[in-house]
Design an enzyme around this catalytic site. Structure first.
Site, mmCIF file in Angstrom:
data_model
loop_
_atom_site.group_PDB
_atom_site.id
_atom_site.type_symbol
_atom_site.label_atom_id
_atom_site.label_comp_id
_atom_site.label_asym_id
_atom_site.label_seq_id
_atom_site.Cartn_x
_atom_site.Cartn_y
_atom_site.Cartn_z
ATOM 1 C CG PHE A 68 -0.206 -0.051 2.533
ATOM 2 C CD1 PHE A 68 0.308 1.089 3.122
ATOM 3 C CD2 PHE A 68 -0.038 -1.267 3.185
ATOM 4 C CE1 PHE A 68 0.984 1.031 4.336
ATOM 5 C CE2 PHE A 68 0.633 -1.339 4.399
ATOM 6 C CZ PHE A 68 1.142 -0.180 4.973
ATOM 7 N NE ARG A 96 -3.445 4.048 17.622
ATOM 8 C CZ ARG A 96 -3.113 4.064 16.333
ATOM 9 N NH1 ARG A 96 -2.707 5.192 15.770
ATOM 10 N NH2 ARG A 96 -3.182 2.972 15.603
ATOM 11 C CB THR A 102 -6.170 1.156 10.139
ATOM 12 O OG1 THR A 102 -5.421 1.658 11.248
ATOM 13 C CG2 THR A 102 -5.539 1.620 8.847
ATOM 14 N NE ARG A 116 -8.499 5.828 10.505
ATOM 15 C CZ ARG A 116 -7.397 5.466 11.120
ATOM 16 N NH1 ARG A 116 -7.404 4.458 11.990
ATOM 17 N NH2 ARG A 116 -6.266 6.091 10.876
ATOM 18 C CG HIS A 129 -1.591 9.505 10.715
ATOM 19 N ND1 HIS A 129 -1.077 8.237 10.580
ATOM 20 C CD2 HIS A 129 -0.743 10.189 11.535
ATOM 21 C CE1 HIS A 129 0.049 8.160 11.275
ATOM 22 N NE2 HIS A 129 0.275 9.330 11.857
#
EC number: 2.7.4.6
Length: 186
Positions: A68, A96, A102, A116, A129
């Site tokens: 990636f 986080r 992720t 997300r 991020h």
């Protein structure tokens, strides 16, 4: 510009990035910004920038050679990003958790209300991020805010922001110690 009294617990810093997919959509960008504020983060510094490909390659060097890597580098250099230095008593873990996993598919199932889970499109275009450790946070903050002295912040600004009444300046996009007028850092 409400004043909030902070806790006497030490503050921790983390880097938060809002990726090009979110910055390109003002409503998403504002929603993420509001989540930062509603989760009681202090915004220590904020800037928007276009990231050069070389800077992306340097930042993501640890992923070089992985499948990636090139896609991530190209994407992060594809448009404006917003970088924040956030402070909170447990900033790294809280950010986080707020971001969510992720992998967007996983985020939508296990943390659908996360950033997300709500706004991520793919595992690369996953909106945000965040630093994963204190060491990473220091390195990443230095990459995006080269004039920021973490040591000086902990000596001079952190005690004031931690203990004093703090206000948020919508114009400047950062928090400041009440009574300083919101001109620049605390």
């Amino acid at each position: 510009m409400a004043s909030i009294l902070r806790s006497p617990q030490a503050l921790q810093l983390t880097l938060a990035l809002i990726k090009p997919d979110a910055v390109a959509h003002p409503l998403i960008l504002e929603a993420v910004h509001q989540q930062i504020l509603s989760n009681k983060f202090l915004i220590v510094r904020m800037r928007e920038l276009l990231w050069r490909k070389e800077d992306c390659q340097r930042f993501y060097r640890e992923h070089e050679g992985r499948f990636f890597y090139q896609r991530l580098v190209e994407f992060m250099a594809s448009g404006p990003i917003r970088a924040y230095i956030l402070a909170h008593k447990d900033a790294i873990q809280l950010w986080r958790t707020l971001m969510g996993p992720t992998r967007v598919f996983r985020a939508r199932h296990v943390a659908p209300d996360s950033i997300r889970g709500s706004f991520g499109l793919t595992d690369t275009r996953n909106t945000t991020h965040g630093s994963d450790s204190v060491v990473s946070a220091s390195r990443e903050i230095a990459a995006f805010f080269p004039d920021f002295s973490e040591q000086r912040w902990y000596e001079e600004e952190e005690p004031q922001l931690r203990c004093g009444p703090v206000c948020y300046s919508p114009e400047g996009g950062v928090h400041y110690v009440a009574g300083t007028g919101g001109l620049g850092p605390a």
